[in-house]
Design a protein around this motif. Structure first.
Motif, PDB file in Angstrom:
ATOM      1  N   PRO A   1     -12.763 -70.157  48.908  1.00 23.29           N
ATOM      2  CA  PRO A   1     -13.668 -71.244  48.523  1.00 23.29           C
ATOM      3  C   PRO A   1     -12.960 -72.598  48.537  1.00 23.29           C
ATOM      4  N   LEU A   2     -13.714 -73.642  48.899  1.00 17.89           N
ATOM      5  CA  LEU A   2     -13.163 -74.989  48.891  1.00 17.89           C
ATOM      6  C   LEU A   2     -13.103 -75.525  47.465  1.00 17.89           C
TER       7      LEU A   2
ATOM      8  N   ASP B   1      -1.638 -78.108  51.789  1.00 18.12           N
ATOM      9  CA  ASP B   1      -2.977 -78.702  51.752  1.00 18.12           C
ATOM     10  C   ASP B   1      -3.561 -78.970  53.138  1.00 18.12           C
ATOM     11  N   ILE B   2      -2.798 -78.737  54.205  1.00 12.60           N
ATOM     12  CA  ILE B   2      -3.269 -79.085  55.542  1.00 12.60           C
ATOM     13  C   ILE B   2      -4.547 -78.326  55.895  1.00 12.60           C
ATOM     14  N   ILE B   3      -4.516 -77.004  55.742  1.00  6.56           N
ATOM     15  CA  ILE B   3      -5.689 -76.199  56.093  1.00  6.56           C
ATOM     16  C   ILE B   3      -6.839 -76.481  55.129  1.00  6.56           C
ATOM     17  N   LEU B   4      -6.504 -76.665  53.870  1.00  3.33           N
ATOM     18  CA  LEU B   4      -7.520 -76.975  52.861  1.00  3.33           C
ATOM     19  C   LEU B   4      -8.265 -78.258  53.222  1.00  3.33           C
ATOM     20  N   LEU B   5      -7.522 -79.301  53.589  1.00  2.00           N
ATOM     21  CA  LEU B   5      -8.126 -80.578  53.956  1.00  2.00           C
ATOM     22  C   LEU B   5      -8.935 -80.449  55.246  1.00  2.00           C
ATOM     23  N   ALA B   6      -8.404 -79.713  56.213  1.00  2.00           N
ATOM     24  CA  ALA B   6      -9.114 -79.533  57.484  1.00  2.00           C
ATOM     25  C   ALA B   6     -10.463 -78.868  57.246  1.00  2.00           C
ATOM     26  N   ARG B   7     -10.482 -77.831  56.440  1.00  2.00           N
ATOM     27  CA  ARG B   7     -11.733 -77.145  56.140  1.00  2.00           C
ATOM     28  C   ARG B   7     -12.686 -78.052  55.355  1.00  2.00           C
ATOM     29  N   TYR B   8     -12.142 -78.874  54.480  1.00  2.00           N
ATOM     30  CA  TYR B   8     -12.973 -79.794  53.699  1.00  2.00           C
ATOM     31  C   TYR B   8     -13.657 -80.808  54.614  1.00  2.00           C
ATOM     32  N   PHE B   9     -12.891 -81.419  55.544  1.00  2.00           N
ATOM     33  CA  PHE B   9     -13.476 -82.396  56.459  1.00  2.00           C
ATOM     34  C   PHE B   9     -14.493 -81.726  57.379  1.00  2.00           C
ATOM     35  N   LEU B  10     -14.196 -80.510  57.822  1.00  2.00           N
ATOM     36  CA  LEU B  10     -15.123 -79.789  58.697  1.00  2.00           C
ATOM     37  C   LEU B  10     -16.411 -79.428  57.955  1.00  2.00           C
ATOM     38  N   ASP B  11     -16.285 -79.018  56.712  1.00  2.00           N
ATOM     39  CA  ASP B  11     -17.456 -78.663  55.915  1.00  2.00           C
ATOM     40  C   ASP B  11     -18.380 -79.867  55.744  1.00  2.00           C
ATOM     41  N   ARG B  12     -17.797 -81.028  55.463  1.00  2.00           N
ATOM     42  CA  ARG B  12     -18.610 -82.237  55.298  1.00  2.00           C
ATOM     43  C   ARG B  12     -19.307 -82.615  56.595  1.00  2.00           C
ATOM     44  N   ALA B  13     -18.582 -82.523  57.727  1.00  7.66           N
ATOM     45  CA  ALA B  13     -19.177 -82.876  59.019  1.00  7.66           C
ATOM     46  C   ALA B  13     -20.309 -81.915  59.380  1.00  7.66           C
ATOM     47  N   ALA B  14     -20.089 -80.621  59.151  1.00  4.75           N
ATOM     48  CA  ALA B  14     -21.093 -79.616  59.500  1.00  4.75           C
ATOM     49  C   ALA B  14     -22.360 -79.803  58.687  1.00  4.75           C
TER      50      ALA B  14
ATOM     51  N   PRO C   1       2.106 -87.507  61.741  1.00  2.00           N
ATOM     52  CA  PRO C   1       2.669 -88.831  61.427  1.00  2.00           C
ATOM     53  C   PRO C   1       1.633 -89.804  60.887  1.00  2.00           C
ATOM     54  N   GLY C   2       0.350 -89.569  61.231  1.00  2.00           N
ATOM     55  CA  GLY C   2      -0.715 -90.420  60.700  1.00  2.00           C
ATOM     56  C   GLY C   2      -1.306 -89.906  59.402  1.00  2.00           C
ATOM     57  N   ASN C   3      -0.715 -88.836  58.858  1.00  2.00           N
ATOM     58  CA  ASN C   3      -1.081 -88.284  57.553  1.00  2.00           C
ATOM     59  C   ASN C   3      -2.534 -87.812  57.490  1.00  2.00           C
ATOM     60  N   VAL C   4      -3.150 -87.921  56.310  1.00  2.00           N
ATOM     61  CA  VAL C   4      -4.479 -87.345  56.106  1.00  2.00           C
ATOM     62  C   VAL C   4      -5.499 -87.970  57.044  1.00  2.00           C
ATOM     63  N   ARG C   5      -5.361 -89.246  57.332  1.00  2.00           N
ATOM     64  CA  ARG C   5      -6.317 -89.913  58.224  1.00  2.00           C
ATOM     65  C   ARG C   5      -6.260 -89.310  59.627  1.00  2.00           C
TER      66      ARG C   5
ATOM     67  N   PRO D   1     -13.382 -81.850  44.973  1.00  2.00           N
ATOM     68  CA  PRO D   1     -12.518 -83.041  45.003  1.00  2.00           C
ATOM     69  C   PRO D   1     -12.429 -83.702  43.632  1.00  2.00           C
ATOM     70  N   ARG D   2     -11.265 -84.218  43.322  1.00  2.00           N
ATOM     71  CA  ARG D   2     -11.073 -84.976  42.082  1.00  2.00           C
ATOM     72  C   ARG D   2     -11.200 -86.462  42.417  1.00  2.00           C
ATOM     73  N   HIS D   3     -12.373 -87.022  42.165  1.00  2.00           N
ATOM     74  CA  HIS D   3     -12.625 -88.435  42.460  1.00  2.00           C
ATOM     75  C   HIS D   3     -12.264 -88.763  43.905  1.00  2.00           C
ATOM     76  N   GLY D   4     -12.677 -87.886  44.811  1.00  2.00           N
ATOM     77  CA  GLY D   4     -12.443 -88.102  46.231  1.00  2.00           C
ATOM     78  C   GLY D   4     -11.116 -87.582  46.740  1.00  2.00           C
ATOM     79  N   ILE D   5     -10.230 -87.157  45.849  1.00  2.00           N
ATOM     80  CA  ILE D   5      -8.911 -86.672  46.251  1.00  2.00           C
ATOM     81  C   ILE D   5      -8.944 -85.154  46.349  1.00  2.00           C
ATOM     82  N   VAL D   6      -8.578 -84.619  47.518  1.00  2.00           N
ATOM     83  CA  VAL D   6      -8.614 -83.182  47.765  1.00  2.00           C
ATOM     84  C   VAL D   6      -7.187 -82.670  47.895  1.00  2.00           C
ATOM     85  N   GLY D   7      -6.881 -81.591  47.201  1.00  2.00           N
ATOM     86  CA  GLY D   7      -5.553 -80.991  47.335  1.00  2.00           C
ATOM     87  C   GLY D   7      -5.210 -80.103  46.169  1.00  2.00           C
ATOM     88  N   GLU D   8      -4.450 -79.060  46.465  1.00  2.00           N
ATOM     89  CA  GLU D   8      -3.994 -78.133  45.441  1.00  2.00           C
ATOM     90  C   GLU D   8      -2.473 -78.039  45.404  1.00  2.00           C
ATOM     91  N   ASP D   9      -1.797 -78.744  46.302  1.00  2.00           N
ATOM     92  CA  ASP D   9      -0.334 -78.747  46.316  1.00  2.00           C
ATOM     93  C   ASP D   9       0.191 -79.374  45.019  1.00  2.00           C
TER      94      ASP D   9
END
Length: 359
Positions: A51-52, A236-249, A273-277, A55-63
């Motif tokens: 499960p995703l 958090d890489i996979i977690l963030l990727a799934r979060y962005f994909l879920d929102r887009a879908a 190198p461009g980080n979360v963006r 977000p904590r006030h827009g911040i996503v991550g469990e690391d």
């Protein structure tokens, strides 16, 4: 030789349909092409998604690093002391600034962001402090500046190190006295503003180079918070990727959309190198390129496919492994897929690091 096969549609067994299993083209031509159908056919290549998180006030991550950042934000938010956010571009400094505002007593007031590096030098004073009608050739009317618009709220000064020494003096005066004058005006104005600043380059180095005032540094850097780069919080890489994909879908009515394991492995192995963006852009690129419910490695941007390094044993760390095991209910096979590594790699890591993982 035709044979009978059953394909589940919408999670229910379908009526037996005769298909030629040797020919995918015939199978696709004769069966309904639905997201569920695609997900069924690609099931062996798909990840088992936990499960995703919310977000904590827009911040996503469990690391652990991002959890520590959010704890610092919660501690700093109730007080009006200036906060300075440092970190590379794309690490989420504006999200952190908004979280500070939302958790503060000023949350009902305005949040005014301004990118100091994007304002032409001759317009900085007008942008920050406003101007009177006729103050210069294009001043056809009186205009409020960012400080006035942020009254009883929070002013976020992004890329503050890009201000000239002259404008740094003007900013320092406002921080010291809480008053300023509009360009072309004579009346002093007093505002109640909480200032959060940010920069993607070290201010101490800028001071050493003589491009940033030391007294302004100590005014802004009362509560420093450093935003870690994405490759320092790989869990958090996979977690963030799934979060962005879920929102887009959900936004474009294509839910559910899934990433294959090869795609996850590429994402996990990239240095970002461009980080979360950059990660968000890569996921959106794959979402557009795939055009369906499955995003495979070939749908990701060329930069990710070409520069991604194979995930090696040395890339795992106790934090990301612990998080993966927790998300996957202790199932090591699922945790390995979640991390984008082979089971043998994860087992070797666990044998060597078991004391650090609490086992």
């Amino acid at each position: 030789m035709p044979s009978k096969a059953r394909f589940p549609f919408n999670g229910k067994p379908a009526t037996a349909v005769t298909v030629d299993l040797a020919s995918d083209q015939q199978a696709f031509a004769r069966l309904p092409i639905t997201p569920t159908f695609f997900l069924h056919r690609h099931r062996p290549a798909l990840s088992d998604d936990p499960p995703l998180p919310v977000p904590r006030h827009g911040i996503v991550g469990e690391d652990s690093k991002i959890k520590a950042i959010f704890q610092q934000i919660r501690h700093a938010a109730p007080y009006d002391y200036p906060v300075h956010l440092s970190g590379a571009t794309g690490t989420g400094k504006e999200l952190a600034a908004r979280a500070i505002h939302d958790l503060s007593g000023r949350k009902s007031g305005p949040f005014v962001p301004v990118n100091c590096g994007a304002i032409p030098e001759e317009l900085v004073e007008s942008e920050l402090f406003g101007h009177m009608k006729g103050a210069f050739s294009d001043a056809h009317r009186q205009r409020k500046g960012c400080f006035e618009r942020a009254h009883r709220g929070t002013l976020f000064l992004d890329e503050v190190a890009d201000l000239s020494l002259y404008n740094q003096v003007r900013l320092l005066r406002v921080l010291q006295r809480g008053v300023f004058e509009r360009v072309g005006g004579e009346r002093s104005l007093r505002v109640d503003v909480r200032v959060v600043s940010a920069t993607n380059r070290p201010l101490k180095q800028a001071m050493a180079d003589g491009t940033f005032r030391e007294d302004l540094f100590y005014r802004l850097n009362v509560v420093p918070i450093h935003m870690p780069p994405l490759n320092a919080r790989r869990g958090d890489i996979i977690l963030l990727a799934r979060y962005f994909l879920d929102r887009a879908a959900r936004r474009y009515g294509r839910y559910p959309v899934r990433l294959t394991r090869p795609a996850l492995s590429l994402l996990q192995g990239h240095d970002w190198p461009g980080n979360v963006r950059e990660l968000q852009n890569a996921v959106h690129f794959g979402f557009v390129r795939a055009g369906g419910p499955i995003i495979d490695a070939g749908h990701l941007p060329p930069t990710v496919r070409q520069r991604a390094k194979k995930v090696r044993f040395r890339r795992l760390d106790p934090t990301s492994v612990s998080h993966a095991l927790a998300c996957c209910g202790g199932n090591k096979s699922r945790a390995a897929r979640y991390l984008g590594v082979g089971r043998a790699t994860l087992y070797r890591f666990l044998r060597l690091h078991q004391p650090f993982l609490g086992g």
